[in-house]
Design a protein around this motif. Structure first.
Motif, short mmCIF file in Angstrom:
data_model
loop_
_atom_site.label_atom_id
_atom_site.label_comp_id
_atom_site.label_asym_id
_atom_site.label_seq_id
_atom_site.Cartn_x
_atom_site.Cartn_y
_atom_site.Cartn_z
N THR A 116 0.86 -1.19 0.00
CA THR A 116 0.00 0.00 0.00
C THR A 116 0.89 1.23 0.00
N ASP A 117 0.36 2.33 -0.57
CA ASP A 117 1.10 3.59 -0.48
C ASP A 117 0.57 4.47 0.64
N LEU A 118 -0.38 3.94 1.40
CA LEU A 118 -0.95 4.66 2.54
C LEU A 118 -0.05 4.52 3.76
N CYS A 119 0.11 5.61 4.51
CA CYS A 119 0.94 5.56 5.73
C CYS A 119 0.32 6.42 6.81
N ASN A 120 0.60 6.09 8.07
CA ASN A 120 0.13 6.88 9.19
C ASN A 120 1.18 7.86 9.69
N LEU A 121 2.30 7.98 8.96
CA LEU A 121 3.31 9.00 9.22
C LEU A 121 3.65 9.70 7.91
N ASP A 122 4.22 10.90 8.00
CA ASP A 122 4.64 11.62 6.80
C ASP A 122 6.08 12.11 6.98
N CYS A 123 6.99 11.18 6.95
CA CYS A 123 8.41 11.47 7.19
C CYS A 123 8.98 12.37 6.10
N VAL A 124 9.76 13.36 6.50
CA VAL A 124 10.19 14.41 5.58
C VAL A 124 11.08 13.88 4.45
N TYR A 125 11.76 12.75 4.66
CA TYR A 125 12.67 12.22 3.64
C TYR A 125 12.05 11.07 2.85
N CYS A 126 10.80 10.73 3.10
CA CYS A 126 10.22 9.48 2.61
C CYS A 126 10.12 9.41 1.09
N SER A 127 10.65 8.33 0.52
CA SER A 127 10.55 8.10 -0.92
C SER A 127 9.23 7.43 -1.29
N ASN A 128 8.56 6.85 -0.29
CA ASN A 128 7.33 6.07 -0.51
C ASN A 128 7.53 5.05 -1.63
N GLU A 129 8.72 4.48 -1.70
CA GLU A 129 9.06 3.50 -2.73
C GLU A 129 8.78 4.03 -4.13
N GLY A 130 8.89 5.36 -4.31
CA GLY A 130 8.67 5.96 -5.62
C GLY A 130 7.22 6.27 -5.92
N GLN A 131 6.31 5.99 -4.99
CA GLN A 131 4.89 6.23 -5.20
C GLN A 131 4.52 7.66 -4.79
N SER A 132 3.37 8.12 -5.27
CA SER A 132 2.99 9.52 -5.10
C SER A 132 2.75 9.90 -3.64
N HIS A 133 3.15 11.14 -3.31
CA HIS A 133 2.82 11.74 -2.02
C HIS A 133 1.71 12.79 -2.18
N SER A 134 1.16 12.92 -3.35
CA SER A 134 0.24 14.02 -3.64
C SER A 134 -0.98 13.99 -2.72
N ILE A 135 -1.34 15.17 -2.24
CA ILE A 135 -2.47 15.31 -1.32
C ILE A 135 -3.77 14.99 -2.06
N GLY A 136 -4.61 14.19 -1.42
CA GLY A 136 -5.92 13.90 -1.98
C GLY A 136 -5.98 12.71 -2.91
N HIS A 137 -4.82 12.08 -3.21
CA HIS A 137 -4.87 10.92 -4.10
C HIS A 137 -5.47 9.73 -3.35
N LYS A 138 -6.14 8.88 -4.09
CA LYS A 138 -6.77 7.72 -3.48
C LYS A 138 -5.72 6.67 -3.14
N ALA A 139 -5.75 6.24 -1.88
CA ALA A 139 -4.76 5.26 -1.42
C ALA A 139 -4.90 3.96 -2.20
N ARG A 140 -3.77 3.36 -2.50
CA ARG A 140 -3.75 2.10 -3.26
C ARG A 140 -3.37 0.95 -2.34
N PHE A 141 -4.01 -0.20 -2.58
CA PHE A 141 -3.72 -1.42 -1.84
C PHE A 141 -3.50 -2.54 -2.84
N LEU A 142 -2.39 -3.24 -2.70
CA LEU A 142 -2.11 -4.33 -3.62
C LEU A 142 -3.18 -5.41 -3.47
N ASN A 143 -3.73 -5.82 -4.59
CA ASN A 143 -4.84 -6.77 -4.61
C ASN A 143 -4.37 -8.18 -4.27
N LEU A 144 -5.11 -8.87 -3.41
CA LEU A 144 -4.74 -10.22 -3.00
C LEU A 144 -4.72 -11.18 -4.18
#
Length: 306
Positions: free
Chosen positions: A21-49
């Motif tokens: 998932t690209d959703l997180c409960n922290l917003d670390c200032v250096y976070c790469s988010n594994e290259g995924q978007s940090h954009s405000i308001g984007h719909k969180a993604r969850f890898l499908n089972l």
């Protein structure tokens, strides 16, 4: 078949790093988010089972040499089916590691993860003093003692529990206390990670790097009875043995060293190969076809171009 397997082992790393998932409960200032978007308001993604089940089946069919799966995010504990995902990954890899910020690792959650196949916990812990475990844009006070307790809970349940420490100006002054915590609790395989200086949030804010390897090593020397260092330039790693029984690592800036291909193969929360955390290119995964030619394409897109 022996020649084909040999070539495949040399083509990709046997470490698969998967963001569930690209959703997180922290917003670390250096976070790469594994290259995924940090954009405000984007719909969180969850890898499908179902995608994960098909991916694991394809890896088996293609006889790919996956030794380790690193489950990451965002924060993987926010995925509602995290235990089911772990169960699937445990079918294809000898080692299944969960990378977490540690906030949601309750006793029940930890036991469920272990029961489903997690055999390594990697907890992100940058600060050992004060109120925040990591440098965040949004203050999250009161977490240090909670996360420390959760780390020790994981250690009690699973010996292979360690911490990942990103080195920045936020923890430079408290590094001696961090070293004490790691050594005193024998958190072997903990990693001190050199900050990757890049504006992942797109806001012009890049935190300064933290202490150098030489400074860290001098702190470790003062805190330990004995210490040995073995440097691996092809992986950018200083592998240290402290007190003869604690393995610690200092990981250099992998982008500066151009070490991506020696570290892992990344998959993002939308089911794409993600060659570079600086978003050079996404490669959609087609599970109806062999992964081998797709991984060749992945290998050709590793290095970020300015």
């Amino acid at each position: 078949m022996e020649i084909e397997t040999y070539n495949m082992v040399n083509l990709i790393n046997d470490n698969l790093r998967i963001s569930v998932t690209d959703l997180c409960n922290l917003d670390c200032v250096y976070c790469s988010n594994e290259g995924q978007s940090h954009s405000i308001g984007h719909k969180a993604r969850f890898l499908n089972l179902d995608f994960v089940k098909s991916l694991c089946a394809r890896i088996k069919d293609d006889q790919l040499p996956v030794q380790r799966v690193n489950i990451t995010g965002g924060e993987p504990m926010l995925h509602p089916q995290i235990n089911d995902l772990v169960h699937e990954f445990a079918k294809i890899a000898k080692n299944v590691a969960l990378n977490s910020n540690g906030i949601l690792l309750t006793e029940r959650n930890v036991q469920n993860l272990i029961d489903n196949g997690v055999n390594t916990f990697k907890i992100g812990l940058d600060n050992i003093v004060g109120d925040a475990t990591k440098p965040c844009f949004t203050a999250r006070k009161g977490l240090v003692e909670k996360v420390k307790a959760n780390i020790l809970l994981c250690k009690e349940k699973l010996e292979d529990t360690s911490v990942d420490v990103v080195l920045s100006n936020a923890n430079t002054s408290s590094m001696d206390k961090m070293v004490d915590f790691i050594i005193n609790n024998k958190l072997s395989n903990s990693i001190f990670i050199e900050l990757l200086p890049y504006d992942f949030w797109g806001n012009g804010k890049i935190p300064p790097k933290g202490i150098s390897f030489e400074t860290l090593f001098s702190i470790l020397q003062k805190k330990s009875k004995s210490i040995k260092d073995n440097y691996s330039p092809e992986r950018g790693l200083h592998k240290m043995i402290v007190n003869n029984d604690i393995n610690l690592v200092y990981a250099e800036d992998f982008c500066k060293k151009k070490l991506c291909k020696n570290l892992c193969t990344r998959i993002d929360a939308s089911g794409n190969f993600l060659p570079c955390v600086k978003k050079s290119k996404l490669i959609p995964i087609d599970l109806s076809k062999s992964l081998r030619p797709q991984l060749i394409n992945y290998q050709g897109e590793l290095c970020y171009q300015n």
